[in-house]
Design an enzyme around this catalytic site. Sequence first.
Site, PDB file in Angstrom:
ATOM      1  N   LYS A 184      70.824 -67.591  11.268  1.00  0.00           N
ATOM      2  CA  LYS A 184      71.103 -66.160  11.324  1.00  0.00           C
ATOM      3  C   LYS A 184      71.417 -65.591   9.927  1.00  0.00           C
ATOM      4  O   LYS A 184      71.636 -66.353   8.984  1.00  0.00           O
ATOM      5  CB  LYS A 184      72.252 -65.898  12.306  1.00  0.00           C
ATOM      6  CG  LYS A 184      71.961 -66.396  13.737  1.00  0.00           C
ATOM      7  CD  LYS A 184      70.894 -65.587  14.405  1.00  0.00           C
ATOM      8  CE  LYS A 184      70.380 -65.935  15.768  1.00  0.00           C
ATOM      9  NZ  LYS A 184      70.896 -66.823  16.688  1.00  0.00           N
TER      10      LYS A 184
HETATM   11  C1  LIG Z   1      71.059 -67.149  18.280  1.00  0.00           C
HETATM   12  C2  LIG Z   1      71.095 -66.289  19.485  1.00  0.00           C
HETATM   13  C3  LIG Z   1      72.110 -66.398  20.449  1.00  0.00           C
HETATM   14  C4  LIG Z   1      73.096 -67.511  20.462  1.00  0.00           C
HETATM   15  O1  LIG Z   1      73.833 -67.599  19.321  1.00  0.00           O
HETATM   16  P1  LIG Z   1      74.758 -68.888  19.090  1.00  0.00           P
HETATM   17  O2  LIG Z   1      75.688 -68.449  18.011  1.00  0.00           O
HETATM   18  O3  LIG Z   1      73.848 -69.992  18.677  1.00  0.00           O
HETATM   19  O4  LIG Z   1      75.449 -69.173  20.365  1.00  0.00           O
HETATM   20  C5  LIG Z   1      72.161 -65.473  21.467  1.00  0.00           C
HETATM   21  N1  LIG Z   1      71.235 -64.506  21.570  1.00  0.00           N
HETATM   22  C6  LIG Z   1      70.237 -64.385  20.691  1.00  0.00           C
HETATM   23  C7  LIG Z   1      69.275 -63.263  20.848  1.00  0.00           C
HETATM   24  C8  LIG Z   1      70.121 -65.296  19.637  1.00  0.00           C
HETATM   25  O5  LIG Z   1      69.084 -65.206  18.781  1.00  0.00           O
END
Ligand SMILES: *Cc1c(COP(=O)(O)O)cnc(C)c1O
Length: 391
Positions: free
Chosen positions: A188
Amino acid sequence: MIKPVRDTFLVFGKPQIAQEDIDEVVDTLKSGWWGTGPKTERFEQNFVKYTKAKYGVSVNSATAGLHLSLKALDIGHGDEVITTPLSFVSTANVIIHCGAKPVFADVDLTTWNINPEEVEKKITKKTKAILPVHLHGRPVNMDAILKIAQKNNLYVVSDAAHAVETKYQGKHVGNIGDIAVFSFYVTKNVATGEGGMITTNNQKWANRMRVLRLHGLSLDAYKRYSVKHFTLYEAVEPGFKYNLTDLASSIGIHQLARVEQNLKNRKQIWQKYMKAFKNNPLLSLPAPIEKNVRHGMHLFAILLNLEKLKVERNEFVDLLIRQYIGSGVHFSCIHLHDYYKKTFGYKKGDFPNAEFLGERIVSLPLGANLTKKDINDVIKAVNNALDKIKL
Ligand SMILES: *Cc1c(COP(=O)(O)O)cnc(C)c1O
């Protein structure tokens, strides 16, 4: 034979690590306080300042944050939550973790986000909340969603995992609706390894989530690291182990400070891709960005024009790998995952727009650290692959 376009593999979603991140982690290691403490508090405060939401509750993943959000709103057995089928599977999993039922509403073919008109059709007496996802960083039509929510007395919890920089009508998405949840997973835009942040303007929910993220211990327990005399702590609810560590927050503090500059870098890459593929009939590009919004540009995805190609999307992704270019699929539809088909009886054809996109979508590398050569390599590899598989 298709050959690599470069010497080393271009990893998709590689995190950006700076010396300041490393120094902060070392400082935390030496401090002896590795758990949730002062660095996490600083990270929360910085995040709140950035989004202008009133409260920030850090957690160890966005998945945990979404789970806690629904818990704080008392969503449980017999309830329904409406969300998009075009998202990561955890968006819907958390609804099930609460004992509620995920109800999908199809997406818009232009924005790829949940379509408010479809949401309206799915509302029943059991509906408690809408869970929109700002896919790839493009904000959902929140005006329409909030209007529907207000009319039907529903909560709005946003999955803002892609949307750390996203604004809608000048307002940060962390400050729109009831609760928003951000992800700091490795790939991210702000990465802490694992991590997440919940934002809300509601103090009661923020406090409840703070209790729930640490075993359900009364709020004072959170202050343990600063308490000067001995106290026993009460479990007031059966909570979870969802707290963010100071080790992770040490990285997050500096990642967040670079977020605006990184967005500028990604914007240039975005424009480069748009220009390079503009006239290619074998693929489609993201729609122009709407007026009065800021796209967070977390992911840049193309749609393969399968009607003009000999193979499916996954084989195209393989062809990129063989040229040493990593890419991603964000996402294949949630309702077509085994569990969802078996449990809820979902099948192909239920959400035609999401399925159309889910079969064709491919995310190209969009990191702030990518060099001009990296981007040219990606463009070359995409063109090579398309050339090889066009009808
Ligand atoms: C990455 C992601 C998540 C989950 O995030 P985590 O921090 O890995 O739990 C949820 N929704 C979307 C759209 C994502 O891309």
